[in-house]
Design a protein around this motif. Sequence first.
Motif, mmCIF file in Angstrom:
data_model
loop_
_atom_site.group_PDB
_atom_site.id
_atom_site.type_symbol
_atom_site.label_atom_id
_atom_site.label_comp_id
_atom_site.label_asym_id
_atom_site.label_seq_id
_atom_site.Cartn_x
_atom_site.Cartn_y
_atom_site.Cartn_z
ATOM 1 N N GLU A 31 0.882 -1.156 -0.074
ATOM 2 C CA GLU A 31 0.033 0.019 -0.067
ATOM 3 C C GLU A 31 0.929 1.345 0.050
ATOM 4 O O GLU A 31 1.934 1.514 0.856
ATOM 5 N N LYS A 36 -8.000 2.184 -3.125
ATOM 6 C CA LYS A 36 -8.552 2.333 -1.679
ATOM 7 C C LYS A 36 -9.043 3.338 -1.052
ATOM 8 O O LYS A 36 -8.318 4.543 -0.982
ATOM 9 N N LYS A 93 0.694 4.591 1.345
ATOM 10 C CA LYS A 93 -0.035 5.342 2.722
ATOM 11 C C LYS A 93 0.710 6.378 3.292
ATOM 12 O O LYS A 93 1.844 6.119 3.932
ATOM 13 N N SER A 111 -4.134 -5.313 6.925
ATOM 14 C CA SER A 111 -3.757 -4.369 8.408
ATOM 15 C C SER A 111 -2.891 -5.232 9.518
ATOM 16 O O SER A 111 -3.129 -6.251 9.466
ATOM 17 N N SER A 159 -5.619 6.708 12.415
ATOM 18 C CA SER A 159 -5.152 5.865 13.626
ATOM 19 C C SER A 159 -3.598 6.238 14.132
ATOM 20 O O SER A 159 -3.518 6.321 15.068
HETATM 21 O O1 LIG Z 1 -5.278 2.901 8.771
HETATM 22 C C1 LIG Z 1 -6.194 3.684 9.383
HETATM 23 O O2 LIG Z 1 -6.078 4.314 10.560
HETATM 24 C C2 LIG Z 1 -7.630 3.545 8.955
HETATM 25 C C3 LIG Z 1 -8.747 4.367 9.803
HETATM 26 C C4 LIG Z 1 -9.770 4.260 9.314
HETATM 27 C C5 LIG Z 1 -10.137 3.590 8.129
HETATM 28 C C6 LIG Z 1 -9.193 2.922 7.254
HETATM 29 C C7 LIG Z 1 -7.724 2.808 7.636
HETATM 30 N N1 LIG Z 1 -7.140 2.113 7.163
HETATM 31 C C8 LIG Z 1 -7.096 1.804 5.766
HETATM 32 C C9 LIG Z 1 -6.573 0.305 5.849
HETATM 33 O O3 LIG Z 1 -7.542 -0.635 5.914
HETATM 34 C C10 LIG Z 1 -5.107 0.249 6.001
HETATM 35 O O4 LIG Z 1 -4.436 1.174 5.370
HETATM 36 C C11 LIG Z 1 -4.553 -1.163 5.376
HETATM 37 O O5 LIG Z 1 -5.219 -2.273 5.562
HETATM 38 C C12 LIG Z 1 -3.096 -1.371 5.700
HETATM 39 O O6 LIG Z 1 -3.025 -1.375 7.123
HETATM 40 P P1 LIG Z 1 -1.419 -1.148 7.956
HETATM 41 O O7 LIG Z 1 -0.747 -2.261 7.139
HETATM 42 O O8 LIG Z 1 -1.921 -1.575 9.292
HETATM 43 O O9 LIG Z 1 -1.154 0.184 7.675
#
Ligand SMILES: O=C(O)c1ccccc1NCC(=O)[C@H](O)[C@H](O)COP(=O)(O)O
Length: 256
Positions: free
Chosen positions: A53, A115, A55, A216, A60
């Motif tokens: 991703e 996304k 990002k 995530s 959060s």
């Molecule tokens: O990441 C967040 O804080 C969040 C908050 C509210 C809605 C969606 C959010 N994130 C989107 C995702 O699902 C993640 O970016 C994605 O799964 C990757 O997660 P990570 O590896 O933990 O960064």
Amino acid sequence: MLSELTANAVADARAREADRPLAEVEAAALVRPAALDALAALAPGARVKVIAEIKRSSPSRGALAEITDPAALARSYELGGASAISVLTEGRRFGGSLADLEAVRAAVALPVLRKDFIATPYQVFEARAAGADLVLLIVAALDDATLRELYALITQLGMTALVEAHSADELERAAALGAKLIGVNARDLTTFELDRDLFGRLADRFPADAIRVAESAVLSPDDVAHYRRAGADAVLVGEALVTGDPIANLSAFLAV
Ligand SMILES: O=C(O)c1ccccc1NCC(=O)[C@H](O)[C@H](O)COP(=O)(O)O
């Protein structure tokens, strides 16, 4: 929080629509080269697949990474062995944009996921017009009629829906669509709590013919191994890749 994020995303799409009407976006979507086959790219295999991703920030975690060149990061992901690229296009809280998606599309030969908080056909046409092959549908954000309508539109446009669930009921709604790519997000999008065991608790409720994505909370190879043991075919990873060395981390994740 999820309803606020979705309402904002819809409001932002309406503002864009004032400049670029639906008919124009629809026409742009229809002349794009065919979408890449994301189901083939993410098909279950001997090794876990990674959806990597782009990002910048999140509600959060706040600011995560200053990504000035999303195309270059996407090329690193491709080089590192990712099977697909996820591009957060939401601007207010994630710092993303459709321009990021277009840049990534032009830079890699992998399927690209839009996304975002998708709740209208306009946003789906925008995704295809920008070159997306995949579109995220968050079950919790959509009533059944809208979920079905958007799923059908994504499929008609030749794209693949990644249908995201966070409970047994939501997984059932995803399965009822006939979704072939289903994700369980460890993050509760309302409280932001992370539950890495949720995927394992829901794993045997996936339809037999669906690709299982654990979304995530992958910070280390141990987390990938945890999801893999629970039955994940693919993992979707943001934070760990944008805050660390993407190629080294990808290679460690893919070695699990
Ligand atoms: O990441 C967040 O804080 C969040 C908050 C509210 C809605 C969606 C959010 N994130 C989107 C995702 O699902 C993640 O970016 C994605 O799964 C990757 O997660 P990570 O590896 O933990 O960064």
